[in-house]
Design an enzyme around this catalytic site. Structure first.
Site, PDB file in Angstrom:
ATOM      1  N   GLN A  98       0.852  -1.204   0.000  1.00 58.19           N
ATOM      2  CA  GLN A  98       0.000   0.000   0.000  1.00 58.19           C
ATOM      3  C   GLN A  98       0.882   1.247   0.000  1.00 58.19           C
ATOM      4  OE1 GLN A  98      -2.762   0.300   3.319  1.00 58.19           O
ATOM      5  NE2 GLN A  98      -3.926   1.939   2.343  1.00 58.19           N
ATOM      6  N   HIS A 141      -8.533   1.788  -0.914  1.00 51.72           N
ATOM      7  CA  HIS A 141      -8.938   1.784  -2.321  1.00 51.72           C
ATOM      8  C   HIS A 141      -8.856   0.382  -2.877  1.00 51.72           C
ATOM      9  CE1 HIS A 141      -4.630   2.621  -1.998  1.00 51.72           C
ATOM     10  NE2 HIS A 141      -4.487   1.943  -3.115  1.00 51.72           N
TER      11      HIS A 141
HETATM   12  P1  5GP Z   1      -1.508   1.216  -3.674  1.00 52.22           P
HETATM   13  O1  5GP Z   1      -0.062   0.964  -4.014  1.00 52.22           O
HETATM   14  O2  5GP Z   1      -1.628   2.077  -2.421  1.00 52.22           O
HETATM   15  O3  5GP Z   1      -2.355  -0.014  -3.616  1.00 52.22           O
HETATM   16  O4  5GP Z   1      -2.078   2.041  -4.900  1.00 52.22           O
HETATM   17  C1  5GP Z   1      -2.024   3.429  -4.987  1.00 52.22           C
HETATM   18  C2  5GP Z   1      -2.384   3.780  -6.418  1.00 52.22           C
HETATM   19  O5  5GP Z   1      -2.755   5.143  -6.455  1.00 52.22           O
HETATM   20  C3  5GP Z   1      -1.246   3.588  -7.410  1.00 52.22           C
HETATM   21  O6  5GP Z   1      -1.629   2.664  -8.429  1.00 52.22           O
HETATM   22  C4  5GP Z   1      -1.016   4.995  -7.957  1.00 52.22           C
HETATM   23  O7  5GP Z   1      -0.712   4.994  -9.337  1.00 52.22           O
HETATM   24  C5  5GP Z   1      -2.336   5.681  -7.676  1.00 52.22           C
HETATM   25  N1  5GP Z   1      -2.232   7.128  -7.465  1.00 52.22           N
HETATM   26  C6  5GP Z   1      -1.330   7.775  -6.672  1.00 52.22           C
HETATM   27  N2  5GP Z   1      -1.548   9.106  -6.705  1.00 52.22           N
HETATM   28  C7  5GP Z   1      -2.622   9.293  -7.525  1.00 52.22           C
HETATM   29  C8  5GP Z   1      -3.318  10.464  -7.956  1.00 52.22           C
HETATM   30  O8  5GP Z   1      -2.986  11.606  -7.608  1.00 52.22           O
HETATM   31  N3  5GP Z   1      -4.361  10.282  -8.805  1.00 52.22           N
HETATM   32  C9  5GP Z   1      -4.754   9.034  -9.227  1.00 52.22           C
HETATM   33  N4  5GP Z   1      -5.809   8.964 -10.060  1.00 52.22           N
HETATM   34  N5  5GP Z   1      -4.111   7.907  -8.836  1.00 52.22           N
HETATM   35  C10 5GP Z   1      -3.061   8.041  -8.003  1.00 52.22           C
END
Ligand code: 5GP
Ligand code: ZN
Length: 143
Positions: free
Chosen positions: A95, A101
């Site tokens: 994460q 999300h």
């Molecule tokens: P995690 O690694 O926490 O499961 O996923 C976070 C996701 O958020 C990543 O795939 C990254 O590309 C996306 N993300 C990070 N910052 C932003 C943003 O400002 N806008 C959008 N639409 N996605 C974001």
């Protein structure tokens, strides 16, 4: 309900631009800014919950219904060949944004990601399996 330092709370409030593909009272679904494939999207609950441990059951119970509907809709519109649904909790599990999300990742033949979103398979002894089962078995079913 909101964390002023959270990028996803800012997206939900419209303070940071995003490409929204669905919105209702509880959720906003936006395209991931750094997508794994064409159409990679994120389901964001409108309330700020850091991870699955903080997510209220009421929201949890709605999120997979929405994920199912989004998967059907996206598959129809994007003509993808398969679909991954991924949800990471805590740094150790990958994460990077600490507002719960769910990733919706359309998959295409030869999309360059390898078939399975990856983990290594480990061997455990029968004794270890039994020990794990004993630790985990016994949660009361919800009524
Ligand atoms: P995690 O690694 O926490 O499961 O996923 C976070 C996701 O958020 C990543 O795939 C990254 O590309 C996306 N993300 C990070 N910052 C932003 C943003 O400002 N806008 C959008 N639409 N996605 C974001
Ligand atoms: Zn947030």
């Amino acid at each position: 309900m909101r964390d002023d330092n959270c990028i996803f709370c800012k997206i939900i409030a419209g303070e940071i631009p995003s490409k929204t593909i669905f919105e209702d009272d509880d959720f906003k679904v936006v395209l991931d800014v750094s997508p794994a494939t064409k159409g990679h999207a994120l389901i964001l609950p409108k309330g700020h919950y850091a991870d699955i441990y903080e997510l209220p059951e009421e929201i949890a119970s709605k999120i997979f219904v929405l994920a199912k509907k989004m998967a059907v809709h996206m598959t129809e519109k994007l003509n993808c060949d398969g679909f991954n649904i991924i949800q990471n909790n805590k740094e150790v599990a990958g994460q990077t944004v600490f507002h719960f999300h769910m990733h919706l990742i359309p998959r295409y033949q030869e999309d360059g990601n390898g078939e399975k979103i990856c983990w290594n398979h480990r061997n455990f002894s029968e004794e270890e399996f039994l020990d794990i089962q004993q630790k985990l078995n016994g949660m009361q079913p919800s009524r």
